[in-house]
Write a protein that holds these residues in place. Structure first.
Motif, mmCIF file in Angstrom:
data_model
loop_
_atom_site.group_PDB
_atom_site.id
_atom_site.type_symbol
_atom_site.label_atom_id
_atom_site.label_comp_id
_atom_site.label_asym_id
_atom_site.label_seq_id
_atom_site.Cartn_x
_atom_site.Cartn_y
_atom_site.Cartn_z
ATOM 1 N N LYS A 1 9.234 4.453 -2.281
ATOM 2 C CA LYS A 1 7.961 3.461 -1.659
ATOM 3 C C LYS A 1 7.274 3.503 -2.789
ATOM 4 N N GLU B 1 2.800 2.458 -0.756
ATOM 5 C CA GLU B 1 3.294 3.207 0.503
ATOM 6 C C GLU B 1 4.094 2.099 1.607
ATOM 7 N N LYS B 2 4.959 1.020 0.628
ATOM 8 C CA LYS B 2 5.712 0.076 1.251
ATOM 9 C C LYS B 2 7.412 0.165 0.819
ATOM 10 N N GLU B 3 8.238 -0.360 1.765
ATOM 11 C CA GLU B 3 9.457 -0.051 1.057
ATOM 12 C C GLU B 3 9.498 -1.204 -0.036
#
Length: 782
Positions: free
Chosen positions: A70, A73-75
């Motif tokens: 991550k 907190e994102k791909e």
């Protein structure tokens, strides 16, 4: 004028752009941390492929081989800089897998002040590039080399000042940096091919166009990469890095070609200094920084120091372009080699001492390069300090003797500029240097041998013979100034070669109170080289003056002979016309009148006397023969002295001539006139020459060309009468005209030429085989 002003304003404008961009991006980097993490995609996973040990990512615990799960907190695929440049600059939180453990790493959001301070030297380096190019343009604004250096230094300086912001992927800094680097080869090739010598040929144009095309391809790729259409940073890096290296190799190769020039050629010395500067500047940077990136190899620690060596490049170019007098590049090379050997020895000793004192655990390549860099820096600082101290001491009069000598040499060099006489040059040498004598030998296989002595050597021919024997015995290829032994009358000897000239300068006398020192020889050699050039120039100018005077005298004699021959030619043609007129008068008054009388008596005989048919036919045949004879006699008389030319003028006479020839021959003659009227009359010689030129031209065309169409042109201008005869016949080789004049063949063309030139005119003959002939005569009428 406006165009020149706009050109000057362009230099100031782009300079302002560089300064503004450097300041702006540096201020922006103060609020952006440097993560220093590179990534690559392997089987759908994003893995840390490289990390800068000085970056905030390394300090936070990120290591090579970690798998990023991550980002913020994102791909990972949703993070823009990862997709564009395969970096995570701007991230504040990443989640990675370490040894099968899932770990969250918080990255700093504020920059490290110490790191920003360490990036200041790189910013300064970029401004140094620009400043040296700008100063070269200011000092030499009309030199194309100075302008080329400005643009090369500007584009390199712009790329360097963008490096800190580019590393953080701030506001298109990466795109601008790569675009600047992609067009550096174009400016580099342009500079090296105009200096030290202009080599702009077809090969140069081809190479430049190839680099322009490659640069356009790279820029297009950069734009597509920035837009996310392409996603191959490694390929992009390989292309533009290879482009830079190839351009650098070509530039060094072009300078290397100049190093093959003769030793005395100043271009070779300039190329030598530039070659040394570029090797010192680019080699460490390419070897330690560029090549590891090109081959995806982890660079050594602290490799960024190699970028500081780039300062040698603009310094060398600025020094060579701005300065008129340069030191010998061979001495510079020797000094660099000695300093480098000293640095290696000092770095080995330093590394051993650090290891023996257990300050370092092991001696490896990184330690050695670090100590070597430190040693080079120390030696440079020592040499620079020594040079500055020497100059300060000289100004404070602690080295009055050396200062006086330098002042004398510089004064001599300044005074020689304003002295043109050979005697004055030698007197200035004795006066400025304070020596008792000087002896100069100039030898040239074509121009001979010249010796000049001044001072005490004038009174000692035996000493001159001794010095001349030394000059003949010395090696002409060794151009180092030497202090002579005690058994020779002079103190120092400076050999100089210039083109085909071999020169030797002997200065000072062995028993003089003024002595030269070994460290003074380089400056003496430099001034002596300039002095030799002045003497050779004076020597050649004297010889040329003698040759010019001789040529002028021969030219005057030739002019007088030509004027005499021209007068003789005019007189011959005038006598020829008189003889023609006399013969025509004799024919008219003699044979022609007898023929007319005979024709009348035969007519009377046929009308008054009875005769048979046979006798009547015989008388009739005799009358026809007599009429033909009278016609031929009239024609010959008219050709010898055309009465129409004398009574009616040139234009009417030429018209009648064309009509008569068209009646006799199956030819079509077109007469074209410009500015000429029937009433225009010219001096007898001009009308006769013009008429004979056209008559002879038509006769030659009818007899030899095989053409049935002719064009005659007569044009009157304010000062000349221009005559042309054109045909579309067989043509001939014009280079045979001079041969015809020698062997007496084709007398018509030769006499035509002589007749026109005798009046101060000119004859131009243009002819090609199977394409016809054009005869053009220009006769002055004023």
């Amino acid at each position: 004028m406006l165009k020149k002003v706009c050109k000057r304003q362009a230099y100031y404008f782009v300079s302002f752009v560089l300064i503004a961009a450097g300041v702006f991006y540096y201020l922006v980097t103060l609020n952006h941390p440097y993560i220093g993490v590179n990534m690559k995609s392997v089987n759908g996973h994003w893995i840390i492929s490289g990390i800068d040990p000085r970056g905030d990512g390394y300090e936070a615990g990120v290591r090579t081989g970690d798998i990023v799960l991550k980002i913020n907190e994102k791909e990972p695929e949703e993070f823009p800089n990862l997709l564009k440049w395969q970096q995570i600059e701007g991230a504040s939180l990443i989640e990675v897998t370490k040894q099968n453990r899932r770990v969250s790493i918080t990255l700093p959001i504020k920059t490290n002040i110490v790191r920003n301070l360490t990036e200041i030297p790189l910013q300064i380096l970029g401004f140094v590039f620009w400043l040296l190019g700008f100063m070269a343009w200011v000092k030499r604004p009309f030199l194309v080399q100075a302008r080329a250096l400005f643009w090369l230094n500007w584009i390199i300086g712009m790329a360097i000042v963008l490096v800190p912001a580019s590393a953080r992927c701030i506001f298109f800094a990466r795109e601008l940096e790569l675009i600047c680097l992609s067009i550096v080869p174009i400016f580099l090739i342009n500079l090296v091919w105009v200096y030290p010598k202009d080599s702009r040929t077809r090969t140069y144009n081809l190479i430049r166009n190839i680099f322009i095309i490659i640069s356009l391809i790279i820029i297009s790729y950069i734009i597509l990469q920035s837009c996310g259409i392409f996603n191959n940073v490694r390929l992009l890096r390989s292309i533009f890095t290879s482009n830079l290296i190839i351009a650098l190799i070509l530039a060094l190769g072009n300078l290397g070609l100049s190093l093959k020039l003769p030793i005395e050629n100043k271009v070779r010395n300039q190329a030598g200094i530039l070659f040394i500067g570029m090797v010192l500047g680019f080699f460490p940077f390419v070897f330690l920084t560029v090549l590891p990136q090109l081959f995806n190899v982890q660079p050594i620690k602290y490799s960024d120091f190699s970028s500081l060596f780039l300062a040698f490049v603009p310094t060398a170019w600025y020094y060579v372009i701005v300065n008129k007098y340069l030191p010998d590049s061979r001495r510079i090379f020797e000094a660099i080699v000695v300093s480098f050997i000293q640095s290696i020895i000092l770095s080995m000793v330093t590394s051993y001492l650090l290891y023996s004192q257990k300050i370092i655990k092991a001696i490896n390549i990184e330690v050695f390069l670090l100590t070597l860099s430190f040693s080079i820096l120390v030696i440079v600082i020592i040499n620079f300090t020594r040079m500055i101290t020497s100059k300060l001491l000289s100004r404070l009069a602690f080295s009055e003797g050396k200062q006086t000598f330098k002042q004398r040499m510089l004064k001599l060099n300044e005074n020689l500029v304003s002295i043109n006489e050979e005697k004055g040059i030698f007197e200035e040498i004795l006066k400025s240097l304070g020596i008792q004598g000087a002896y100069i030998i100039i030898e040239n296989p074509k121009r001979g041998y010249l010796t000049k002595a001044v001072g005490t050597f004038l009174e000692n021919p035996d000493q001159l013979a001794e010095l001349e024997m030394y000059f003949q015995s010395c090696n002409k290829t060794n151009l180092k100034a030497t202090i002579l032994s005690e058994n020779l009358p002079a103190e120092i000897f400076i050999p100089v070669n210039s083109g085909d000239f071999s020169c030797g300068i002997f200065l000072g006398h062995r028993h003089s109170h003024i002595k030269f020192k070994a460290d003074e020889l380089p400056l003496i050699t430099l001034i002596s080289s300039q002095l030799t050039q002045r003497l050779i120039t004076t020597f050649v100018i004297k010889e040329l003056s003698v040759e010019i005077k001789s040529l002028a005298q021969r030219s005057q004699d030739s002019l007088r002979r030509n004027q005499g021959l021209q007068g003789i030619t005019i007189a011959l043609f005038r006598n020829l016309e008189r003889e023609r007129a006399h013969v025509a008068s004799e024919i008219y008054d003699g044979p022609l009148q007898l023929g007319l009388d005979l024709n009348r008596w035969l007519k009377h005989l046929g009308e008054e006397c009875p005769m048979d048919d046979k006798t009547e036919n015989a008388v009739s045949h005799m009358r026809e023969l007599v009429e033909n004879l009278n016609f031929e006699l009239r024609q010959i008389s008219n050709d010898l002295r055309p009465t129409a030319l004398k009574d009616l003028g040139l234009l009417t006479a030429v018209e009648l001539l064309c009509k008569d020839i068209m009646l006799k021959e199956l030819s079509l003659i077109t007469l074209e006139t410009i500015g000429l009227n029937r009433e225009d009359r010219f001096p007898e010689e001009i009308e006769s020459a013009a008429y004979r030129f056209i008559q002879e031209g038509i006769t030659n065309a009818v007899k030899h060309s095989g053409a049935n169409k002719l064009t005659i042109g007569i044009e009157k201008t304010e000062a000349n009468l221009e005559l042309t005869v054109k045909d579309r016949g067989k043509g001939f080789e014009t280079n045979k005209i001079e041969e015809w004049a020698l062997i007496g063949s084709h007398f018509g063309i030769v006499s035509m030429k002589e007749r026109v030139e005798s009046l101060g005119g000119s004859l131009q003959i243009t002819s090609q085989i199977h394409r016809g002939t054009i005869l053009k005569a220009t006769v002055p009428i004023i």
